[in-house]
Design a protein around this motif. Structure first.
Motif, PDB file in Angstrom:
ATOM      1  N   LEU A  56      22.481  17.773  -4.728  1.00 27.39           N
ATOM      2  CA  LEU A  56      22.486  19.003  -5.355  1.00 27.39           C
ATOM      3  C   LEU A  56      21.704  18.713  -6.711  1.00 27.39           C
ATOM      4  CD1 LEU A  56      23.519  21.894  -6.263  1.00 27.39           C
ATOM      5  CD2 LEU A  56      25.593  20.785  -7.091  1.00 27.39           C
ATOM      6  N   THR A  57      21.931  17.479  -7.482  1.00 29.59           N
ATOM      7  CA  THR A  57      21.039  17.409  -8.633  1.00 29.59           C
ATOM      8  C   THR A  57      19.464  17.190  -8.522  1.00 29.59           C
ATOM      9  OG1 THR A  57      22.748  15.689  -9.545  1.00 29.59           O
ATOM     10  CG2 THR A  57      20.619  15.560 -10.433  1.00 29.59           C
ATOM     11  N   THR A  58      19.245  16.626  -7.304  1.00 27.30           N
ATOM     12  CA  THR A  58      17.834  16.730  -6.587  1.00 27.30           C
ATOM     13  C   THR A  58      17.413  18.235  -6.374  1.00 27.30           C
ATOM     14  OG1 THR A  58      18.116  14.573  -5.623  1.00 27.30           O
ATOM     15  CG2 THR A  58      16.412  15.719  -4.969  1.00 27.30           C
ATOM     16  N   LEU A  59      18.151  18.951  -6.097  1.00 20.33           N
ATOM     17  CA  LEU A  59      17.838  20.378  -5.588  1.00 20.33           C
ATOM     18  C   LEU A  59      17.468  20.999  -6.907  1.00 20.33           C
ATOM     19  CD1 LEU A  59      17.648  22.795  -3.479  1.00 20.33           C
ATOM     20  CD2 LEU A  59      19.912  23.057  -3.939  1.00 20.33           C
ATOM     21  N   ILE A  60      18.528  20.802  -7.733  1.00 14.70           N
ATOM     22  CA  ILE A  60      18.334  21.610  -9.103  1.00 14.70           C
ATOM     23  C   ILE A  60      17.249  21.297  -9.718  1.00 14.70           C
ATOM     24  CG2 ILE A  60      19.631  22.062 -11.216  1.00 14.70           C
ATOM     25  CD1 ILE A  60      22.176  21.794  -9.784  1.00 14.70           C
ATOM     26  N   THR A  61      16.961  20.028 -10.051  1.00 11.99           N
ATOM     27  CA  THR A  61      15.900  19.537 -10.869  1.00 11.99           C
ATOM     28  C   THR A  61      14.583  19.943 -10.181  1.00 11.99           C
ATOM     29  OG1 THR A  61      15.972  17.319  -9.965  1.00 11.99           O
ATOM     30  CG2 THR A  61      16.925  17.617 -11.898  1.00 11.99           C
ATOM     31  N   THR A  62      14.403  19.687  -8.865  1.00 17.97           N
ATOM     32  CA  THR A  62      13.163  20.122  -8.013  1.00 17.97           C
ATOM     33  C   THR A  62      12.929  21.585  -8.245  1.00 17.97           C
ATOM     34  OG1 THR A  62      13.399  18.440  -6.638  1.00 17.97           O
ATOM     35  CG2 THR A  62      12.053  19.968  -5.734  1.00 17.97           C
ATOM     36  N   LEU A  63      13.924  22.574  -7.980  1.00 20.64           N
ATOM     37  CA  LEU A  63      13.677  24.017  -8.035  1.00 20.64           C
ATOM     38  C   LEU A  63      13.359  24.354  -9.575  1.00 20.64           C
ATOM     39  CD1 LEU A  63      16.311  25.421  -5.727  1.00 20.64           C
ATOM     40  CD2 LEU A  63      14.087  25.174  -5.299  1.00 20.64           C
ATOM     41  N   ASP A  64      14.001  23.729 -10.591  1.00 22.74           N
ATOM     42  CA  ASP A  64      13.658  24.131 -11.769  1.00 22.74           C
ATOM     43  C   ASP A  64      12.350  23.633 -12.125  1.00 22.74           C
ATOM     44  OD1 ASP A  64      16.342  25.257 -12.120  1.00 22.74           O
ATOM     45  OD2 ASP A  64      17.103  23.678 -13.403  1.00 22.74           O
ATOM     46  N   GLY A  65      12.021  22.483 -11.564  1.00 24.29           N
ATOM     47  CA  GLY A  65      10.723  21.863 -11.844  1.00 24.29           C
ATOM     48  C   GLY A  65       9.522  22.507 -11.449  1.00 24.29           C
ATOM     49  N   SER A  85      20.169  34.625  -8.725  1.00 24.06           N
ATOM     50  CA  SER A  85      21.594  34.981  -8.328  1.00 24.06           C
ATOM     51  C   SER A  85      21.973  34.011  -7.028  1.00 24.06           C
ATOM     52  CB  SER A  85      21.778  36.227  -8.001  1.00 24.06           C
ATOM     53  OG  SER A  85      23.004  36.431  -7.541  1.00 24.06           O
ATOM     54  N   TYR A  86      21.087  33.940  -6.016  1.00 19.76           N
ATOM     55  CA  TYR A  86      21.532  32.966  -4.862  1.00 19.76           C
ATOM     56  C   TYR A  86      21.321  31.835  -5.184  1.00 19.76           C
ATOM     57  CZ  TYR A  86      21.233  37.454  -2.151  1.00 19.76           C
ATOM     58  OH  TYR A  86      21.558  38.877  -1.583  1.00 19.76           O
ATOM     59  N   GLN A  87      20.404  31.251  -6.022  1.00 22.34           N
ATOM     60  CA  GLN A  87      20.324  29.936  -6.379  1.00 22.34           C
ATOM     61  C   GLN A  87      21.647  29.495  -7.037  1.00 22.34           C
ATOM     62  OE1 GLN A  87      17.163  28.851  -9.029  1.00 22.34           O
ATOM     63  NE2 GLN A  87      17.683  26.540  -9.103  1.00 22.34           N
ATOM     64  N   ARG A  88      22.208  30.343  -8.143  1.00 24.33           N
ATOM     65  CA  ARG A  88      23.559  30.047  -8.741  1.00 24.33           C
ATOM     66  C   ARG A  88      24.614  29.975  -7.855  1.00 24.33           C
ATOM     67  NH1 ARG A  88      21.050  33.164 -12.457  1.00 24.33           N
ATOM     68  NH2 ARG A  88      22.434  35.104 -11.724  1.00 24.33           N
ATOM     69  N   SER A  89      24.592  30.833  -7.153  1.00 22.68           N
ATOM     70  CA  SER A  89      25.528  30.779  -5.969  1.00 22.68           C
ATOM     71  C   SER A  89      25.637  29.598  -5.011  1.00 22.68           C
ATOM     72  CB  SER A  89      25.727  32.136  -4.883  1.00 22.68           C
ATOM     73  OG  SER A  89      25.855  33.399  -5.689  1.00 22.68           O
ATOM     74  N   LEU A  90      24.512  29.217  -4.577  1.00 17.16           N
ATOM     75  CA  LEU A  90      24.522  27.977  -3.957  1.00 17.16           C
ATOM     76  C   LEU A  90      25.129  26.470  -4.598  1.00 17.16           C
ATOM     77  CD1 LEU A  90      23.202  26.596  -1.060  1.00 17.16           C
ATOM     78  CD2 LEU A  90      20.958  26.366  -2.469  1.00 17.16           C
ATOM     79  N   GLU A  91      24.351  26.818  -5.991  1.00 14.96           N
ATOM     80  CA  GLU A  91      24.680  25.643  -6.730  1.00 14.96           C
ATOM     81  C   GLU A  91      26.350  25.538  -7.153  1.00 14.96           C
ATOM     82  OE1 GLU A  91      22.401  26.207 -10.162  1.00 14.96           O
ATOM     83  OE2 GLU A  91      20.362  25.611  -9.127  1.00 14.96           O
ATOM     84  N   GLU A  92      26.840  26.657  -7.234  1.00 15.85           N
ATOM     85  CA  GLU A  92      28.313  26.547  -7.447  1.00 15.85           C
ATOM     86  C   GLU A  92      29.240  26.451  -6.305  1.00 15.85           C
ATOM     87  OE1 GLU A  92      29.057  30.678  -8.945  1.00 15.85           O
ATOM     88  OE2 GLU A  92      28.104  30.479 -10.769  1.00 15.85           O
ATOM     89  N   ALA A  93      28.774  26.940  -5.133  1.00 12.25           N
ATOM     90  CA  ALA A  93      29.387  26.333  -3.692  1.00 12.25           C
ATOM     91  C   ALA A  93      29.366  24.794  -3.541  1.00 12.25           C
ATOM     92  CB  ALA A  93      28.788  27.400  -2.406  1.00 12.25           C
ATOM     93  N   ALA A  94      28.342  24.292  -3.699  1.00 14.46           N
ATOM     94  CA  ALA A  94      28.017  22.979  -3.486  1.00 14.46           C
ATOM     95  C   ALA A  94      28.798  22.196  -4.520  1.00 14.46           C
ATOM     96  CB  ALA A  94      26.574  22.514  -3.651  1.00 14.46           C
ATOM     97  N   GLY A  95      28.804  22.681  -5.696  1.00 17.23           N
ATOM     98  CA  GLY A  95      29.801  22.155  -6.614  1.00 17.23           C
ATOM     99  C   GLY A  95      31.122  22.190  -6.305  1.00 17.23           C
ATOM    100  N   VAL A  96      31.765  23.179  -5.720  1.00 21.23           N
ATOM    101  CA  VAL A  96      33.152  23.242  -5.285  1.00 21.23           C
ATOM    102  C   VAL A  96      33.216  22.425  -4.152  1.00 21.23           C
ATOM    103  CG1 VAL A  96      34.827  24.831  -3.979  1.00 21.23           C
ATOM    104  CG2 VAL A  96      33.408  25.651  -5.825  1.00 21.23           C
ATOM    105  N   LEU A  97      32.284  22.238  -3.436  1.00 19.99           N
ATOM    106  CA  LEU A  97      32.433  21.100  -2.167  1.00 19.99           C
ATOM    107  C   LEU A  97      32.416  19.466  -2.431  1.00 19.99           C
ATOM    108  CD1 LEU A  97      29.687  22.577   0.286  1.00 19.99           C
ATOM    109  CD2 LEU A  97      32.283  22.275   0.722  1.00 19.99           C
TER     110      LEU A  97
END
Length: 141
Positions: A56-65, A85-97
């Protein structure tokens, strides 16, 4: 529940009796889990939560980069709004997992500790106390 030198595994106990509580005599199944299985399972959930967290960290930093490749025109702005909106939802769902995996890891560890403590307590209840040699009475008993 380990068979021979093979790995421990969980099995369903299909024998039911009224000892297992409400519904057990009506065809209910009881899940039998022992300490060795808990010792094996708990770390798996901890390791997988760390792997998912790194992903998840890799996904966030890559997309933000990568920045925002859509334009400032109305189509680009609409796309950006939906994308973010979809990116935030995906990040939140992965965080819940991740939190779920961590909580399962902790629960299995607690369950293992509880079983071990319970076994020790029960052993203590059925083990005769060995008297100290200094406690013997006049007959030597």
């Amino acid at each position: 529940m380990s068979h021979g030198d093979g790995p421990a595994r969980m099995q369903l106990n299909h024998a039911t009796s009224s000892d297992y509580g409400a519904g057990a005599t009506k065809g209910g199944e009881v899940l039998g889990i022992e300490v060795p299985e808990l010792k094996l399972a708990a770390p798996v959930f901890g390791k997988q939560s760390k792997k998912l967290s790194r992903a998840l960290t890799t996904l966030i930093t890559t997309l933000d980069g990568l920045g925002e490749p859509w334009g400032d025109d109305p189509t680009g702005e609409n796309f950006a709004k939906d994308y973010k909106s979809y990116q935030r939802s995906l990040e939140e769902a992965a965080g819940v997992l991740i939190l779920g995996l961590v909580s399962i890891h902790e629960a299995l560890d607690d369950m293992k500790d509880g079983h071990v403590d319970n076994e020790d307590l029960i052993k203590g209840m059925f083990t005769k106390a060995v008297r100290d040699r200094g406690d013997r009475d006049a007959d030597g008993k």
